[in-house]
Structures are given as C-alpha cells and as structure tokens.
Design an enzyme around this catalytic site. Structure first.
Site, PDB file in Angstrom:
ATOM      1  N   LEU A 159      19.670  30.938 -26.872  1.00  0.00           N
ATOM      2  CA  LEU A 159      18.696  31.994 -27.115  1.00  0.00           C
ATOM      3  C   LEU A 159      17.767  31.654 -28.273  1.00  0.00           C
ATOM      4  O   LEU A 159      16.625  32.103 -28.309  1.00  0.00           O
ATOM      5  CB  LEU A 159      19.419  33.310 -27.441  1.00  0.00           C
ATOM      6  CG  LEU A 159      20.220  33.942 -26.311  1.00  0.00           C
ATOM      7  CD1 LEU A 159      20.992  35.140 -26.837  1.00  0.00           C
ATOM      8  CD2 LEU A 159      19.303  34.373 -25.175  1.00  0.00           C
ATOM      9  N   GLY A 178      22.540  27.569 -37.357  1.00  0.00           N
ATOM     10  CA  GLY A 178      23.097  27.101 -36.113  1.00  0.00           C
ATOM     11  C   GLY A 178      22.357  27.630 -34.912  1.00  0.00           C
ATOM     12  O   GLY A 178      21.193  28.020 -34.988  1.00  0.00           O
ATOM     13  N   ASP A 206      22.649  37.839 -50.903  1.00  0.00           N
ATOM     14  CA  ASP A 206      22.728  36.490 -50.355  1.00  0.00           C
ATOM     15  C   ASP A 206      23.529  36.418 -49.059  1.00  0.00           C
ATOM     16  O   ASP A 206      23.710  35.341 -48.517  1.00  0.00           O
ATOM     17  CB  ASP A 206      23.358  35.548 -51.388  1.00  0.00           C
ATOM     18  CG  ASP A 206      22.409  35.293 -52.547  1.00  0.00           C
ATOM     19  OD1 ASP A 206      21.200  35.494 -52.341  1.00  0.00           O
ATOM     20  OD2 ASP A 206      22.869  34.918 -53.615  1.00  0.00           O
TER      21      ASP A 206
END
Length: 920
Positions: free
Chosen positions: A578, A584, A701
């Site tokens: 997708l 990743g 973060d």
C-alpha cells in the site's frame, strides 16, 4: 524657649522645597528617556514641570499624575520614576515604549498604573511589591516581554482591576486572592500560565475572570467557580480544564460564559441552562456527555456543537443504560478516557462494554484504566450485569452493598485499589476478588473483617467474613484443604503438559518469533469472562506455563502470529504493497471472512532491551489514542528482529490519489466541499493528538499519528512532522498524509526541533495542496515554482492571484471562492517562517468548521448530487453520502461501530485462525 511650632515650620518648608526639587530633577530624567520628549516638555530644564502637558502636581509641587496615553512616544521609561514618592496615577498606554518596565516598589501613594499596548521587553524584579494603595494595574498587550511570573501583589489588598493579558506570563497563580476583597476584574488571557485555579478565588469578589487562550493551559477542575457568587463574565476557553461543569446555581449574575476548547466531561448541569441572566455561552470542543443541553430563548448566542460526546443532538433523555453508565463515570470524576470511549446513545457500541443479544449490558471491564474516585452504587441499575472488572485502578471508598443485589453477577474483581470499609457478602455463585486493598475489611463490621490480602473468594465472600473462633477455624481448614487440592491439580497439569510436549513437540516456543502463539492477551475484550483477568478463554494462548520469553503489553491489543500475517498478505506479496515510508512497508491483507487490514512491517530493529522498550512504548501510546479521526491499532506481532503493526484498512485510498493521481487510479477528483471536510477532520485529529501531548499522555517522538478522515476518504498520516534523513536545504516529502503530509518546517530542517508548530506547518502545506491540486515538491516544474510553499506565499501577496492558481477541477462559484480565500489565508498563517507566528490547530478547526458545517450548495442540482440533506448534522450527512456512493461503513465515533471493548472488535478471521487447537 522657642515654641516648637516655630521650629517645625521651617523644617516642613524645607522638606517641601526639597521634595519639589527632587521631583523636578526626576521629571527631567523621565523627559530625557522619551524619544522625542512629549510636546511641551523640556529635556534641558525642569522649570515649570508641573505645567507640562499631562502632569498634575499637589500644592507642594510633588507630581501626582502623569497622563501621556496615545502620544506616539518611543524610547524608555526611566527607572528614576520610583523617586516620585507622591505619584498616584501613571498612564502611558498605547505608545511604543520599550526596554525594561522599572520598579515601582514601595510607592505607597500609587493607585493606578497603565502601561498596556507598548513594546516593553522586560520587567524589573519585584516591580510592583509594596504598593499598598494600588487599585488598577494594566500591562496588557506587551507581547515582547521576556517570560516572567505573576507579580508580588500580596500587599495590594485594595486592588480592583488587574490586566496582564498577552504579557508572556508563565507559571502558576499564587493563592492570594482571599486577601483581595476589592478585586473585581482579572484579565490574564493569552499567556503561558498553567497549574490549577487557586482555592482563594472561591472567597473573592471577582466579577470578570478572563484567563482564556493559554499556550499550555490551566488544568484541574472548575469546582472553585461554584463559590464565586459575584461572577458575571467568565472566559476560560482554550485551556486544559477537566472534570464536569460545576454547579453554578449561586452565580446568578453570569451573562457570558466561555468554556470551549477544554477537556470538560460529564453532563451539562441544569444549573447552567437555568442561569437567569445568561446571554452568551460556548461549550464546543470539550468532552461533554449526556443529553444535548437546551438553553432558553433568552440566550442570544450559544455554541455547543463541535467535538463533544453528547448522547443525542436534540435534548431528549439518554438511553437508560447510557444514563446509568454516565452516573458510574461520575463516581470516577468523569475521566476524559471514558468520555472519548463512551460517545453516542448506544452503550453496546462503547469500549469496555459488552452486551447480550437483547442489548443488555453484561460486562463492564475497566481494568487498569487509571481510574480514581469511588465505585458508584449505580452499577446496581445494570440488572443484567454478569462481569465487573475494576482491577488495578486507584479507587477509594467502600464497595457498595447494592452490588450484592445483582442477581446475574458472576465475577467481581476490585483487586489492587485503595478501597476500605466492610466487605459485602456475595452469593456463592459470584467469583469475588479483592486482594491488594490493605484497608478493606478493617473499618468495622462483623468479625475481624478478614484479610484483604487473601486474594479471591471464589463462591462468595463467606470465607473471609465469618465471625467467631469456630467459624474462622473451619474456614481456615477448608482453605488449607482447597489450597492443597489446587496445588496437586497444578502439579498434575504441568506434568501432563510436559509429557505431551516431549512426546508430540506441540508445547513451547515457536522458532523465529517471541509472540507467534496467536493471541496472548486481550484484557478488555468483551465476551464471557472466566476469572482470567477478564480475558475470554478463547483469546488466551494455549501455553500457560513458562512465559519468560513472552512480551506482554497492556492496553487490550492482541498479539497476532507471523504465520497469520504471512497468510493474509500472500507472504507479503509485492502486489499488496500500500505504501512505503521511513519505517518500512505497509501491506494490504484480507482475512478469511473478507475483513481487510493494513500491516505495517517495520524495518529490522536492533535486538535487546532498548529495541523492545521502544516498540513497547509505541504500542502503549497507540493503545491510548482513541478518536474518531484516528486509525485504530488492531494488533501487533514480534518476529525475531521484526516489528509488525496491524491497523484497520482504509478502503477509499489516499488524499494524494484523489488530488494528484485520480486519473491513473480511476478516482473522481475531490470536490471543494470534500477537500475542506478532509482538512477539518485532519485538523481535529491533530488537535486531539496535541492535547494529549500537552497532558503528557504521549511523547512527541512516538509518532502515534494515524488519522482517519470523517467522510471515509480515509488516509493515513505516517509520522507527520518527524521526517528522517531529509535532503539538506529541501523540505522532505518522504512521509505524507497518504503521500502528502509531513513536510519539514524550517526550524526542523535547521535544528531538528519537534513541536506542535511543526505539525501546523505541515498542515498548512496540505491546505495549499487541496487548493491548487499541486504537490508540495514537484521537480518537473521550474525551480521558482517547484516548491509549493515558496510559490504559494508569493501568490498570497495579492488576493487577485488566488483564483488563477485554484485546481482546475474545482467549480469556483462565488461562494466557493469566498471559502477558498479563507482557507488560503489560513494556509499562509500555518506556514509562517517563525513557529510563534503560526496558530495552533484549534484555530484551524475554528476557521474550517463553519465552512463545512454551515455549507449550503449554490444550486438545487448541487444539493441533490451531493447526497447531503442540509437539515442533517455533518456526521449524519457524511453517513448518507457514504451510503449513496457505496463506500465503507466504518465511519463512526470510534473506528468499528460494533466495538464493545477497549479496541476495535477483533475481526472474526483472527479468532478462526488462532483457535486454541492450533497449538501456536
């Protein structure tokens, strides 16, 4: 001997002349500090200073007032002004004075100080201490002041007006207001104040309280308002107040009440809607619950819509079960978490709740939800309740006796709280656990109350409550025998499993994965609870032995095996990709029942504690984030060094596909109405995340930013504002809102600082994209046009240029252009070069909200084609829109409409694949 009056007269005359001489020298210094001196003043001679314009003196030529407001003065204010011992009034407002505000300490005659609307940059220490006659102090609109804390006004007990708005104040308010019996007006808006409202305000005579629009915001409850009976105008918007709106029945003079943009929860009290003089009220963008409030016609302006969690929109009573659960939430202080997870009027769709086929609540699982407060007797009104789990919170008080009247109750777990009082006696059919409450059973009652550390009392609570030595002895013997039998059973079970494992090799760790045994833990899922901490038996791993190699994360998410994820993604087939991002690849997957999911396969991370801790932190954060515009996390997987996250799938594609690639993908381009709706939903989602960050619920973060769009044109925001390895000197487009979000703000490109204003910048770029249909960085264009922000800023210098750059697919009628102008202006503000020049996301919501919610198509044809009934609310209209277009039905206040637990309902494909017989 001389008469003493003859001696005193020359002394007094000399003192008077000395004072006059001192004031003359002081006025000369003050005149010299102004640039230029005021008209009619001299910087070389102090002769006749009492006749200078704006100066008043007493009979001894001591200066009593200086009035130079709005005289276009620049320069500084001389610190010698502190020598004007008889000064009563100083009016220098609306000038351009800069530098340091000098000290006025111990000027005992000083009554009024007006220094507002100047450009001062700092304040002398203790500048206002010892001002025993001070009545009015105004420093408003000196935005350039260095940060400073609330001044020492403890001796100014006669203070009437205090105006310090927009003056860079930070820190908390001191608890000094009980000594200020004359104080009527406090204006502290647009600062950086925080902390709770001082209790001393409750005994003050304050009428006007303005503390709105703080950078961080006040926290705590508004309970102190209930005792401020003199209140007439109350501006508390844009803070972080929590808890319910207090009883204001004694505050009969309130005519203007602004409570929007906070975190207020609970139902709107009748004491508010019944205020006799109320004219203006705003409650929008809170977490309010219960029925939609109805105000009388005498209230001229009322703003209630917008990010509240009312059970309805028309003032009708809530469903009885909803009413009961809200009363239960009231016992916990109406926590924000329950408001976010309990919206609407159907309790069976709420998180942490399960219902039977007749829609009766049978399970309430509030284990480890950081709840405080007490257990409400209202639980007894849930007459079909079978399972109640309150384990691992901070609850106090007693266990209500009314719970013993729940005839269907099978499990009650109140372990690990701070409960006290007597231990109720339940029937033998109730599994009752109450260990970890050291005060429970020690406040009287029959017998010794039992040992609260004894754990659960299976089959009723008699074993811990019997009185008399003989009964205690019998109970002890029975307990010992039961313990021995349980021990023997456990030994036999473990031995059997060990033998079976040795023989068949089906018990133990699966190679290559720490969590491939299927579902390990789902403490908040509904269904039949069996004493396993609220975890249904079919959701437990088959392995109940040594779990030292497992990684357990709280929050209710399920562990999914790598085999299942490989199967549903066709072994991570490239055809199912997708998108790709900094963490990743994301794959599309489909379960056996047709449910579609998105699997984020994160790049290999280092092994060891650090990598596991980071992943655990991200899971914990994503678990906490629950909002109607946020993608829900369905589960996770650990496979060696890999970390995989499973989200709900967004079937309608991405924003970029509808803006830039609609021809290639066969999509229809978004209309302007759709684009603004998307922008509003994104703004609301980001605003929610920012509010969590401010409350330290999440760490900036950790990138928990997966945003859903309310019209179901769902697009995922991946790590917005946190782009890694950006090319030097360029604004990265590596991570985007479905390919367009996450642009690097200038300060992040130079310093790597991550703030909420970085997100605002990125949002501004998205607004530019929806207006122009152009990508943020298009290297196919000439250099002067390739970078969208730089180019669009030049466009904004002339309003007439804007129609020329609007996406050609947008039908630009007069009404649409008016809306585009507003969005374009907002985009310019959001992408300002300096972070402090950018608004917060709440401002973006306020700008975009009216453009969506008050939209009226220009023609009947447009209205028919849109499929929107203008009499519907926006969410209702969007649902109709989806139905007409055959789109997904996943829109709702939470991600899956059938959710009855702390996470979206586990797709049936998971349970089928991960049955206990799999042996994983």
């Amino acid at each position: 001997m001389l008469n003493r009056h003859h001696i005193l007269l020359p002394i007094l005359l000399f003192s008077s002349l000395l004072a006059a001489g001192d004031d003359g020298a002081t006025m000369l210094k003050i005149a010299s500090s102004f640039r230029p001196p005021p008209t009619g003043w001299s910087s070389s001679s102090s002769d006749n200073y009492c006749k200078w314009p704006g100066i008043n003196c007493d009979k001894s030529n001591s200066v009593t007032s200086i009035n130079l407001s709005s005289k276009s003065l620049s320069g500084t204010l001389s610190p010698d002004i502190a020598a004007l011992s008889e000064l009563q009034t100083l009016s220098l407002q609306r000038n351009a004075l800069s530098g340091t505000i000098p000290s006025f300490a111990n000027l005992s005659s000083l009554q009024e100080v007006y220094l507002d609307s100047n450009t001062f940059t700092s304040i002398s220490p203790n500048a206002f201490s010892g001002l025993t006659s001070l009545q009015k102090l105004s420093l408003s609109d000196n935005a350039g002041l260095s940060p400073w804390t609330f001044p020492d006004l403890s001796q100014s007990t006669g203070l009437v007006e205090l105006q310090l708005d927009n003056t860079s104040l930070f820190g908390s308010l001191p608890d000094i207001f009980d000594s200020m019996n004359s104080l009527k007006s406090i204006r502290l808006s647009y600062n950086n104040l925080s902390g709770i409202l001082p209790a001393s305000l409750g005994v003050s005579m304050v009428q006007n309280l303005w503390i709105n629009n703080q950078d961080v915001g006040f926290t705590g409850t508004l309970q102190v308002l209930s005792n401020m009976t003199q209140l007439s105008q109350v501006w508390l918007q844009k803070n972080l107040f929590t808890g319910p709106i207090p009883d204001l029945s004694k505050c009969l003079d309130i005519f203007d009440l602004q409570l929007r943009d906070n975190q207020l929860t609970g139902p709107v009290p009748k004491s508010l809607t019944d205020l006799p003089n109320l004219e203006n009220v705003s409650l929008s963008n809170n977490k309010l619950q219960g029925p939609f409030p109805e105000f009388p016609t005498s209230v001229e302006k009322k703003v209630v819509d917008g990010n509240n969690n009312f059970c309805n929109s028309n003032g009708d009573p809530c469903n009885p079960q909803v009413t009961t659960l809200l009363e239960i939430a009231g016992g916990f202080g109406y926590p924000v978490s329950l408001s976010d997870n309990w919206p609407g009027n159907d309790a069976c769709e709420w998180s942490f709740i399960s219902c039977d086929s007749r829609k009766n609540v049978i399970t309430v699982n509030l284990e480890k939800k950081n709840l405080v407060g007490t257990i409400s007797p209202a639980f007894a009104n849930l007459t079909s309740l079978k399972n109640l789990n309150l384990n691992g919170n901070g609850l106090t008080g007693s266990i209500p006796d009314s719970l013993t009247k729940l005839t269907s109750l099978q499990l009650l777990d109140v372990s690990n709280n701070n409960l006290s009082g007597d231990i109720p006696k339940f029937s033998n059919s109730v599994k009752f656990s109450y260990s970890g409450n050291s005060l429970l059973g020690k406040s009287g009652g029959s017998g010794d109350g039992g040992d609260s550390g004894s754990g659960a009392s299976a089959g009723g609570s008699d074993g811990n409550l019997k009185s008399g030595n003989s009964k205690n002895s019998i109970a002890m013997i029975v307990g010992i025998i039961a313990g021995v039998l349980i021990f023997v059973a456990v030994v036999c079970f473990v031995s059997y499993k060990y033998i079976m494992n040795k023989r068949y090799g089906k018990f133990g760790k699966v190679e290559g994965s720490d969590a491939e045994r299927g579902v390990v833990k789902s403490p908040a899922n509904g269904g039949g609870m069996n004493g396993n901490g609220g975890v249904p038996s079919e959701m437990l791993s088959q392995s109940n032995g040594d779990r030292s190699d497992h990684h357990f994360f709280e929050g209710g998410n399920v562990v999914i095996s790598i085999q299942v994820l490989r199967q549903v993604t066709d072994n991570f087939n490239e055809a199912n990709v997708l998108g790709r991002g900094g963490f990743g690849v994301v794959y599309k997957g489909e379960l056996h029942d047709g449910t579609q999911i998105a699997v984020k396969r994160m790049e290999c991370v280092s092994t060891g504690t650090k990598g596991m801790n980071e992943f655990q932190a991200e899971i914990a954060v994503l678990t906490k984030v629950r909002h109607r515009h946020l993608v829900a996390l369905l589960g996770y997987c650990i496979n060696g060094n890999e970390r995989l996250l499973v989200y709900e799938y967004m079937p309608q594609g991405t924003l970029s596909q509808h803006l830039f690639e609609w021809r290639e993908n066969g999509y229809a381009p978004f209309t302007w109405k759709q684009r603004v709706t998307i922008a509003l939903d994104v703004a609301r989602g980001v605003e929610y995340l920012h509010s969590l960050a401010q409350q330290s619920f999440i760490h900036r973060d950790l990138k928990p930013s997966n945003i859903l769009l309310g019209d179901d044109m769902r697009a995922k925001v991946a790590d917005f504002g946190l782009v890694k390895n950006a090319p030097e000197g360029k604004y990265s487009v590596e991570t985007r809102l479905a390919g367009t979000f996450g642009y690097l703000a200038p300060e992040y490109a130079a310093t790597g600082r991550v703030t909420t204003k970085v997100d605002v910048y990125a949002f501004g770029v998205v607004l530019m994209e929806i207006i122009t249909g152009r990508k943020a960085l298009d290297e196919t264009l000439p250099d002067e046009r390739s970078h969208l922000v730089t180019w669009f800023r030049r466009v904004l210098t002339n309003k007439d240029n804007i129609p020329k750059v609007v996406d050609e697919t947008i039908n630009c009628d007069e009404e649409t252009m008016a809306s585009i102008f507003k969005v374009a202006e907002l985009a310019g503000h959001c992408t300002a070069r300096e972070p402090y020049q950018r608004p917060d996301m709440g401002h973006a919501v306020n700008v975009l909200g009216p453009l969506v919610e008050l939209w009226k198509p220009t023609t009947q044809e447009d209205g028919e084609n849109s499929g929107i009934d203008l009499h519907m609310s926006l969410p209702q209209a969007l649902l109709r829109w989806q139905a007409d277009e055959g789109t997904s039905t996943m829109y709702g206040d939470i991600s899956y409409s059938q959710t009855q637990s702390s996470i979206p309902a586990k797709p049936s494909g998971f349970s089928d694949t991960l049955s206990s017989s799999d042996g994983r």
